[in-house]
Design a protein around this motif. Structure first.
Motif, PDB file in Angstrom:
ATOM      1  N   UNK A  69       0.452  -1.436   0.093  1.00  0.00           N
ATOM      2  CA  UNK A  69       0.421   0.368   0.220  1.00  0.00           C
ATOM      3  C   UNK A  69       0.848   1.445  -0.251  1.00  0.00           C
ATOM      4  N   UNK A  70       2.179   0.906   0.207  1.00  0.00           N
ATOM      5  CA  UNK A  70       2.871   2.127   0.595  1.00  0.00           C
ATOM      6  C   UNK A  70       3.490   2.433  -1.413  1.00  0.00           C
ATOM      7  N   UNK A  71       2.865   1.752  -2.163  1.00  0.00           N
ATOM      8  CA  UNK A  71       3.976   1.139  -3.210  1.00  0.00           C
ATOM      9  C   UNK A  71       2.745   1.811  -4.471  1.00  0.00           C
ATOM     10  N   UNK A  72       1.940   1.477  -4.340  1.00  0.00           N
ATOM     11  CA  UNK A  72       0.522   1.282  -5.093  1.00  0.00           C
ATOM     12  C   UNK A  72      -0.432   0.998  -4.576  1.00  0.00           C
ATOM     13  N   UNK A  73      -1.454   0.701  -5.080  1.00  0.00           N
ATOM     14  CA  UNK A  73      -3.410   0.610  -5.015  1.00  0.00           C
ATOM     15  C   UNK A  73      -3.483  -0.813  -5.137  1.00  0.00           C
ATOM     16  N   UNK A  74      -2.762  -1.218  -5.426  1.00  0.00           N
ATOM     17  CA  UNK A  74      -2.805  -3.096  -5.590  1.00  0.00           C
ATOM     18  C   UNK A  74      -4.018  -3.659  -4.205  1.00  0.00           C
ATOM     19  N   UNK A  75      -5.277  -3.580  -4.757  1.00  0.00           N
ATOM     20  CA  UNK A  75      -5.669  -4.828  -3.726  1.00  0.00           C
ATOM     21  C   UNK A  75      -5.407  -5.809  -3.157  1.00  0.00           C
ATOM     22  N   UNK A  76      -5.387  -6.014  -1.830  1.00  0.00           N
ATOM     23  CA  UNK A  76      -5.459  -6.184  -1.045  1.00  0.00           C
ATOM     24  C   UNK A  76      -6.098  -7.659  -0.307  1.00  0.00           C
ATOM     25  N   UNK A  77      -6.973  -9.077  -0.199  1.00  0.00           N
ATOM     26  CA  UNK A  77      -7.067  -9.616   0.425  1.00  0.00           C
ATOM     27  C   UNK A  77      -6.583 -10.828   1.706  1.00  0.00           C
TER      28      UNK A  77
END
Length: 229
Positions: A69-77
């Motif tokens: 999340x510091x590097x991108x807005x990629x979704x995490x589950x």
């Protein structure tokens, strides 16, 4: 679509990898934090979604989520064996998009993955569109105005910013800590927990058809609030 999976249980990992590949996803499987960090460093731009187990032999999924999340807005589950609100809220506060409790059904996980990916795509489209629709509410981001059923609704600057946060995270549970942090970042004003409650109450009075039974800004008990889905 490429998914980064971090799971140390070989049986679960093997079953997940097989199912995801059968469903058309490309997978990168890691079994510890160290390997996952190397993948994140080199391949994050190629990854569409991250699936992190919370308990790992050399760290935790929290650590990986924070890094992503510091590097991108990629979704995490998150995959978690802890059916406990504290762990879930902590993960959401770190920016996780969803979680699923072990043991889980594979089809349920696939459904969650597709839902999160759809939501993420909608958010990307929303951010590039000056007009945002949330049910019967319209936000004109160029003019900074809010309309309900075509009629302008007067909202204060902080109420506008708060609702815009919800509109940019449709279907996602936002904890009170997340909302406070984002309002502070955007407004630069002091907003405490009690003030947040007041602003949500005011937004409901202005935007809900029945503020006593809110259907737009929903309270998710023990976790936070959600708009949409």
């Amino acid at each position: 679509m490429k998914i980064l999976m971090v799971e140390d249980d070989k049986t679960i990992a093997s079953a997940l990898e097989y199912t995801l590949q059968q469903d058309g996803y490309h997978t990168i499987l890691c079994q510890d934090v160290a390997r996952a960090k190397k993948v994140i460093d080199k391949q994050l731009g190629e990854i569409d979604l991250c699936l992190f187990d919370l308990s790992l032999p050399d760290g935790s999924g929290y650590e990986l989520c924070e890094l992503v999340k510091k590097r991108s807005d990629k979704p995490v589950i998150f995959l978690t064996a802890f059916d406990d609100e504290v762990n879930v809220v902590m993960g959401l506060d770190m920016g996780a998009d969803d979680y699923i409790i072990k043991p889980f059904r594979i089809r349920e996980l696939l459904s969650r993955i597709k839902s999160v990916l759809r939501r993420h795509q909608k958010q990307a489209q929303t951010k590039s569109n000056p007009v945002i629709m949330v049910e019967n509410i319209q936000i004109n981001t160029l003019e900074g105005k809010v309309f309900k059923n075509g009629e302008e609704v007067f909202v204060t600057a902080l109420e506008y910013r708060l609702f815009l946060i919800f509109a940019n995270h449709i279907g996602q549970v936002l904890t009170r800590s997340q909302l406070l942090e984002r309002i502070w970042d955007v407004a630069g004003d002091f907003v405490n927990d009690n003030t947040l409650t007041v602003y949500i109450k005011r937004l409901r009075e202005k935007l809900e058809d029945d503020p006593q039974r809110p259907s737009l800004i929903k309270t998710i008990r023990g976790m936070g609030y959600k708009v949409g889905d």
